[in-house]
Design an enzyme around this catalytic site. Structure first.
Site, PDB file in Angstrom:
ATOM      1  N   ASP A  34      -6.122  -8.494  -2.023  1.00 10.99           N
ATOM      2  CA  ASP A  34      -4.689  -8.644  -1.698  1.00 10.99           C
ATOM      3  C   ASP A  34      -4.348 -10.062  -1.266  1.00 10.99           C
ATOM      4  OD1 ASP A  34      -4.123  -6.037  -2.202  1.00 10.99           O
ATOM      5  OD2 ASP A  34      -3.999  -5.414  -0.101  1.00 10.99           O
ATOM      6  N   LYS A  56      -0.115  -8.163  -2.529  1.00  6.25           N
ATOM      7  CA  LYS A  56       1.087  -7.463  -2.125  1.00  6.25           C
ATOM      8  C   LYS A  56       1.319  -7.686  -0.653  1.00  6.25           C
ATOM      9  CE  LYS A  56      -1.035  -2.894  -1.564  1.00  6.25           C
ATOM     10  NZ  LYS A  56      -0.675  -2.439  -0.255  1.00  6.25           N
ATOM     11  N   MET A 170       4.444  -6.671  10.238  1.00  9.65           N
ATOM     12  CA  MET A 170       5.491  -6.697   9.209  1.00  9.65           C
ATOM     13  C   MET A 170       6.890  -6.705   9.845  1.00  9.65           C
ATOM     14  SD  MET A 170       3.890  -3.945   6.535  1.00  9.65           S
ATOM     15  CE  MET A 170       3.423  -2.730   7.751  1.00  9.65           C
TER      16      MET A 170
END
Ligand code: SAH
Length: 242
Positions: A34, A56, A170
């Protein structure tokens, strides 16, 4: 038929890789990795190892999850050792569990290989211990990315305990909202909060401020970034003098 190792690569600093992850990377026939994986780690792969980037982060998937699942299946049918390498730990907001379920449902052998999660390591290396006697008795790791339509639970803001440390992953794009919500549940405007950008890496940036001031100072920091809220944040200045 081979085996898929759902492996955590640690938070960034290459030396925060586990010995087990390092051995598997050296043995791998295929590595599927990733965006958050430090690519310096891939230099450890043997000659001829196929390294496939499926980067991602948040909503910007390069390869949709079902195609990643299909790729892992296909590679496990062709090769003995497939390493699925993810930033931090593979199951902490990493969808490692989903990939494991997919593989299990198709009879593919897999193993979780725990990694050092950014949730703990990034604050710690920025001199913010998540628990500390007299300041915090527990910590909680939550996603700042709220998307109920995609199955992410909406946060119960009232459930945060008074002396609890909260780590938001996030969450940078939600920073303003996070501060507003925390003040709504009664946290004072001068309550400590930190944003750590690119933690454990040479270009790490740490901003320590308060709920009413952090947004302007931290909104343009490069990602990945995480947010820490709680009294433990005040330890940063005390611990960063040497
Ligand atoms: N599985 C990962 C987390 C994936 S969610 C783990 O265990 O660490 C991705 C989020 O992790 C990013 O949006 C950011 O909030 C955080 N993150 C990952 N690496 C980071 C780093 N080096 N510095 C700051 N935050 C990081």
């Amino acid at each position: 038929m081979g085996k898929v190792y759902l492996t955590g690569a640690g938070p960034g600093d290459k030396e925060l890789l586990t010995l087990k992850a390092l051995r598997l990377i050296q043995e791998a026939d295929v590595i599927v990795y990733d965006r958050l994986v430090n690519t310096a780690i891939l230099k450890e792969a043997k000659e001829g190892c196929e390294c496939i980037y499926v980067g991602k982060e948040n909503r910007h998937h390069i390869l949709p999850q079902d195609e990643i699942n299909a790729l892992l299946y296909e590679k496990a049918c062709e090769h003995e050792t497939v390493v699925r390498l993810k930033g931090g730990d593979a199951v902490v907001f990493g969808r490692g569990g989903e990939e494991a379920l997919f593989l299990a449902s198709r009879g593919i052998a897999f193993e979780f290989v725990p990694g050092i999660t950014s949730a703990i390591a990034v604050p710690e290396m920025a001199n913010i211990p998540l628990t500390h006697r007299g300041k915090s008795v527990s910590f909680r790791v939550v996603t700042g990315y709220e998307a109920p339509e995609k199955g992410y639970a909406q946060l119960d803001w009232n459930s945060f305990k008074q002396d609890e440390t909260i780590v938001f992953l996030m969450g940078l794009h939600q920073l303003q909202n996070i501060c507003t919500q925390l003040m709504k549940i009664g946290k004072p405007a001068e309550y400590p909060i930190a944003v750590i950008s690119r933690g454990t890496l040479p270009d790490e940036q740490v901003i320590v401020a308060t709920l009413d001031t952090i947004y302007e100072q931290a909104k343009n920091l490069p990602t990945p970034a995480l947010i820490v809220v709680g009294e433990v944040v005040t330890l940063h200045h005390k611990l960063s003098i040497v």
